[in-house]
Design an enzyme around this catalytic site. Structure first.
Site, mmCIF file in Angstrom:
data_model
loop_
_atom_site.group_PDB
_atom_site.id
_atom_site.type_symbol
_atom_site.label_atom_id
_atom_site.label_comp_id
_atom_site.label_asym_id
_atom_site.label_seq_id
_atom_site.Cartn_x
_atom_site.Cartn_y
_atom_site.Cartn_z
ATOM 1 N N HIS A 134 3.346 22.863 23.590
ATOM 2 C CA HIS A 134 4.396 23.463 22.742
ATOM 3 C C HIS A 134 4.457 24.987 22.923
ATOM 4 C CE1 HIS A 134 5.173 19.789 20.265
ATOM 5 N NE2 HIS A 134 3.920 19.527 20.579
ATOM 6 N N ASN A 146 7.364 16.079 15.376
ATOM 7 C CA ASN A 146 8.140 16.062 16.613
ATOM 8 C C ASN A 146 9.528 15.507 16.336
ATOM 9 O OD1 ASN A 146 6.143 17.085 18.286
ATOM 10 N ND2 ASN A 146 5.469 15.087 19.030
ATOM 11 N N HIS A 158 -0.941 23.804 11.417
ATOM 12 C CA HIS A 158 -2.130 22.949 11.381
ATOM 13 C C HIS A 158 -1.862 21.790 10.418
ATOM 14 C CE1 HIS A 158 -6.058 21.421 11.008
ATOM 15 N NE2 HIS A 158 -6.662 22.376 10.347
ATOM 16 N N TYR A 162 -6.172 21.905 15.695
ATOM 17 C CA TYR A 162 -5.263 23.028 15.415
ATOM 18 C C TYR A 162 -6.008 24.267 14.929
ATOM 19 C CZ TYR A 162 -1.414 19.854 16.268
ATOM 20 O OH TYR A 162 -0.551 18.986 16.876
HETATM 21 FE FE1 HDE Z 1 -0.008 18.910 18.598
HETATM 22 N N1 HDE Z 1 -1.014 20.575 19.154
HETATM 23 N N2 HDE Z 1 -1.589 17.761 19.145
HETATM 24 N N3 HDE Z 1 1.021 17.187 18.199
HETATM 25 N N4 HDE Z 1 1.571 19.966 18.112
HETATM 26 C C1 HDE Z 1 -0.538 21.815 19.104
HETATM 27 O O1 HDE Z 1 -1.677 23.694 18.246
HETATM 28 C C2 HDE Z 1 -2.825 18.225 19.372
HETATM 29 C C3 HDE Z 1 0.553 15.918 18.300
HETATM 30 C C4 HDE Z 1 2.718 19.532 17.538
HETATM 31 O O2 HDE Z 1 5.173 25.325 16.856
HETATM 32 C C5 HDE Z 1 -1.582 22.865 19.384
HETATM 33 O O3 HDE Z 1 -1.184 25.816 17.627
HETATM 34 C C6 HDE Z 1 -3.743 17.136 19.553
HETATM 35 C C7 HDE Z 1 1.419 15.013 17.615
HETATM 36 C C8 HDE Z 1 3.650 20.617 17.389
HETATM 37 O O4 HDE Z 1 3.169 26.224 16.905
HETATM 38 C C9 HDE Z 1 -2.861 22.029 19.546
HETATM 39 C C10 HDE Z 1 -2.987 15.999 19.452
HETATM 40 C C11 HDE Z 1 2.417 15.783 17.102
HETATM 41 C C12 HDE Z 1 2.991 21.735 17.875
HETATM 42 C C13 HDE Z 1 -2.346 20.614 19.382
HETATM 43 C C14 HDE Z 1 -1.646 16.400 19.176
HETATM 44 C C15 HDE Z 1 2.153 17.136 17.479
HETATM 45 C C16 HDE Z 1 1.693 21.301 18.303
HETATM 46 C C17 HDE Z 1 -1.250 23.802 20.501
HETATM 47 C C18 HDE Z 1 -3.444 14.567 19.589
HETATM 48 C C19 HDE Z 1 3.624 15.326 16.281
HETATM 49 C C20 HDE Z 1 3.538 23.139 17.969
HETATM 50 C C21 HDE Z 1 -1.073 25.153 19.887
HETATM 51 C C22 HDE Z 1 -4.459 14.200 18.685
HETATM 52 C C23 HDE Z 1 3.267 14.748 15.005
HETATM 53 C C24 HDE Z 1 3.298 23.903 16.722
HETATM 54 C C25 HDE Z 1 -1.293 24.965 18.483
HETATM 55 C C26 HDE Z 1 3.928 25.263 16.831
HETATM 56 C C27 HDE Z 1 0.728 22.164 18.817
HETATM 57 C C28 HDE Z 1 -3.155 19.555 19.434
HETATM 58 C C29 HDE Z 1 -0.585 15.474 19.059
HETATM 59 C C30 HDE Z 1 3.040 18.194 17.116
HETATM 60 C C31 HDE Z 1 -3.636 22.236 20.838
HETATM 61 C C32 HDE Z 1 -5.213 17.256 19.842
HETATM 62 C C33 HDE Z 1 1.225 13.496 17.461
HETATM 63 C C34 HDE Z 1 5.053 20.545 16.817
HETATM 64 O O5 HDE Z 1 -3.791 22.304 18.546
#
Ligand code: HDE
Length: 709
Positions: A80, A153, A344, A367
């Protein structure tokens, strides 16, 4: 001090010996200082030993400036990375006390501040906007009880069931590690290799290959919290919940060829669209909707509510709109706000709680961890955009970039030296829902997660015919980019398990008939009742609100018709943008000159939702030798847009090979009712019936051929 800093106009010498009147002094503005507050005398020249001599190490002004510049970037988000955000507010329609004690979901008068960031997932921070990808939809609510982040999402399910697979998923979709490409694209071997070895991704693949993967605008897409969460009320009663966002102007998408061309026409298409809409007062609005249910209901679903690859059809549990979010202010500073905002899923307030979804559980770790490296340490909550609006006090101390200056001797609790210090509160504090737990410590997936095809099939069966074509052609497009044949045939094998019609369309479009692998499902797929609510086209509202109509004009364009068309379009809440051969504009039939928003060369029709061609006869003569004008019309037709035209444009239609009366989307504006008919056609968003005549990819296989195969 103020006296020392009164502005006296000053003339400074430029590098080339030219003189500049220093704006700050001349305009009575603040004087430029170093980060230590020392006023800078000259921001144009570094300190030299003689005008032609070496730069002196002593120049603390230049060294501070350049050192700061060298460190301007922070690590981009690992996923993202590319995103845009806006400020706004959320207001609940009626108290939800029966469901939750969260204050912001009970106080109908409260306008809870929000900061919402939309993003793509796979590309880097500088990648284009209109790629095929999932979009992030993350909302930070600054509530009176602390920050609540709904980090969702634009697709209600996910690729994987367990957080431990997330690094693998992301590594597979990102640029391949040896070659560093492709950027921001799933259409390559490693992604499809991984996905086809993970049958649990099948449902999400269907969504990603659908029109949801190429939204028209961040303002026109749905959002989902994905996981099952809990709402907990004052009495401690827990209700399961799925969060949904619905844009009030409808959710619509691009067509693939348009998305591809938009990458060239406007790399920042979504970012600019969001920014401009807010700047011009067209504030994006989304309703927050809830699907709520209890365990008894959950037991009737036939799938596990902890499995994030499953959704609950709205026909089974209806969605209830409970409040509205309005985004009404652009950020003041992209870096300070959009880049530094730290979302987060673990930022919750009393009344909102988690389920045991293993993907959510892993996210609860990730997060916080990621912010430590992105934002440099544990004090990121003190950055303006991340600060809660309610009081925040505890005994956490120190760390990199600490902003607060805590007073007193006490940095521990309990203490007897600082009786006024903060203490935990069992009444107002966050308490976890006391869910009973038992079981063995295992690395094992519940057998209730084993069905990977039923909902992929449900999605397919719920689509309209145009959407089915798009899904099939997207699969074929992506697989055609996969070089390893074994990966393609593996995917074809999965498609057989999802739906034989889908499989037949894809194998024919690929020209790979009869090559599907045989894949034995872990659980036999079932056929669920279709859910029309999953289709975007079936529920697209007839509106052009928030859309943009591009009008191509030349010298001599009929001024009256243009004014009438503009009035009709704007009355529907849409914007008009004028395209002319030159950006200086054109002189209309009434002798008046109007400026253009785009020169033709920089304003292709992909930028607009519907178009009108209003050239004069002479204007058309000139346009006939402009390839950009022919492409303008041809693309608008190919992208299934409503096209209004005047008889003077006929020769242009001839040259573009488009019939002026091709279908009910090509509308003559000349006669009475022409403008009305054009607006009505534009409200359809796309003229779907036009498509089969333009593209063979993804069309159903003739019945006979299918039986033979
Ligand atoms: Fe994320 N995801 N994600 N994700 N995600 C991040 O956090 C992660 C997942 C989502 O505009 C990171 O600050 C793991 C699902 C959005 O700043 C990180 C897993 C969904 C955003 C991270 C998922 C999301 C992130 C990267 C699997 C929808 C952007 C930078 C367990 C429900 C937020 C950050 C923004 C961002 C980890 C799966 C949505 C690395 C480990 C499912 C919208 O922490």
């Amino acid at each position: 001090m103020a006296k020392n800093r009164t502005n006296t106009p000053k003339t400074v010498k430029g590098r080339g010996g030219e003189t500049h009147q220093q704006a700050s002094s001349a305009n009575g503005m603040d004087m430029l200082t170093t980060n230590q507050g020392t006023v800078v005398s000259d921001n144009q020249n570094s300190l030299r030993g003689g005008t032609r001599g070496p730069t002196l190490l002593e120049d603390f002004v230049m060294r501070e400036k350049i050192t700061h510049f060298d460190h301007e970037r922070i690590p981009e988000r690992i996923v993202h990375a590319r995103g845009s955000a806006a400020h706004g507010y959320f207001q609940v329609y009626k108290p939800l006390a029966h469901l939750t004690k969260a204050a912001f979901l009970n106080d109908t008068k409260a306008k809870t501040r929000v900061f919402t960031r939309f993003s793509t997932v796979a590309g880097g921070a500088g990648s284009p906007d209109t790629v095929r990808d999932v979009r992030g939809f993350a909302v930070k609510f600054y509530t009176s009880e602390g920050n609540f982040d709904l980090v969702g999402n634009n697709i209600p399910v996910f690729f994987i069931q367990d957080a431990i697979k997330f690094p693998d998923l992301i590594h597979s979709v990102k640029m391949e590690p040896d070659r560093g490409f492709p950027q921001a694209a799933s259409a390559h071997d490693t992604f499809w290799d991984f996905a086809t070895l993970m049958p649990e991704s099948m449902h999400m693949l269907m969504w990603a290959m659908s029109d949801r993967g190429i939204p028209r605008s961040y303002r026109m897409m749905e959002g989902f919290g994905i996981h099952t969460f809990r709402l907990v009320n004052e009495q401690g009663k827990s209700t399961f919940v799925k969060f949904h966002w619905r844009p009030t102007i409808g959710a619509v998408s691009l067509v693939w060829d348009e998305a591809v061309k938009l990458i060239g026409a406007d790399f920042d298409f979504h970012r600019r669209d969001l920014w401009n809409a807010i700047e011009t007062g067209g504030f994006p609005e989304y309703e927050l909707c809830l699907q709520t249910f209890d365990q008894k209901k959950a037991d009737t679903f036939g799938f596990d509510i902890l499995d994030p690859t499953k959704l609950i059809p709205e026909e089974v549990v209806p969605i209830e709109p409970v409040g509205k979010m309005v985004l009404n202010r652009n950020p003041d500073n992209f870096f300070a706000e959009t880049e530094q905002v730290a979302f987060h899923p673990g930022h919750v307030v009393p009344g909102i709680d988690f389920s045991n979804d293993p993907l959510l559980q892993g996210r609860l770790h990730s997060y916080l961890d990621t912010q430590l490296s992105r934002l440099g340490g544990p004090n990121f909550h003190e950055i303006e955009i991340n600060k809660p609006v309610c009081p925040m006090r505890n005994f956490q101390r120190d760390g990199i970039s600490r902003m607060q200056v805590p007073k007193g001797r006490v940095a521990y609790e309990p203490n007897s030296l600082d009786n006024g210090g903060p203490r935990g509160c069992p009444v107002h504090g966050f308490t976890s829902f006391p869910e009973p737990m038992r079981g063995e410590k295992v690395r094992e997936r519940s057998p209730t997660f084993a069905d990977h095809y039923t909902q992929a099939r449900l999605f397919w069966n719920s689509m309209t015919e145009p959407e089915k074509r798009h899904i099939a052609s997207a699969f074929a497009f992506e697989l055609a980019k996969v070089e390893t044949i074994a990966i393609r045939t593996r995917m074809l094998g999965h498609l057989v398990n999802i739906d034989t019609d889908l499989h037949a369309r894809v194998e024919t479009t690929l020209g790979m008939e009869g090559q599907a692998d045989k894949i034995q499902p872990a659980a036999q797929p079932k056929t669920m009742k279709p859910s029309p609510a999953l289709s975007l086209i079936a529920k697209a509202p007839a509106t052009i609100k928030g859309r943009t109509v591009g009008i191509l004009i030349t010298d001599g364009t009929d001024a009256k018709l243009l004014a009438a068309l503009r009035k009709a379009v704007e009355a529907e809440g849409a914007a008009v943008q004028i395209v002319a051969p030159k950006v200086g504009g054109a002189k209309l039939s009434d002798g008046k000159r109007i400026p253009a928003d785009h020169a033709l060369a920089g304003g292709p029709s992909v930028l607009f939702d519907a178009v009108a061609l209003l050239p004069s006869d002479e204007g058309t003569d000139a346009l006939l030798s402009e390839a950009a004008a022919i492409d303008w019309l041809r693309d608008a037709f190919g992208h299934l847009k409503a096209i209004g035209h005047v008889p003077a444009a006929d020769a242009l239609f001839d040259k573009a090979g488009v019939a002026t009366e091709a279908d009910d989307g090509t509308v003559s504006l000349a006669g009475s009712g022409g403008i009305k008919a054009f607006v009505a056609a534009a409200k359809k968003h796309r003229i779907w019936d036009r498509e089969p005549g333009l593209r063979a990819a993804g069309v159903p296989k003739p019945e006979k051929a299918r039986k033979r195969a």
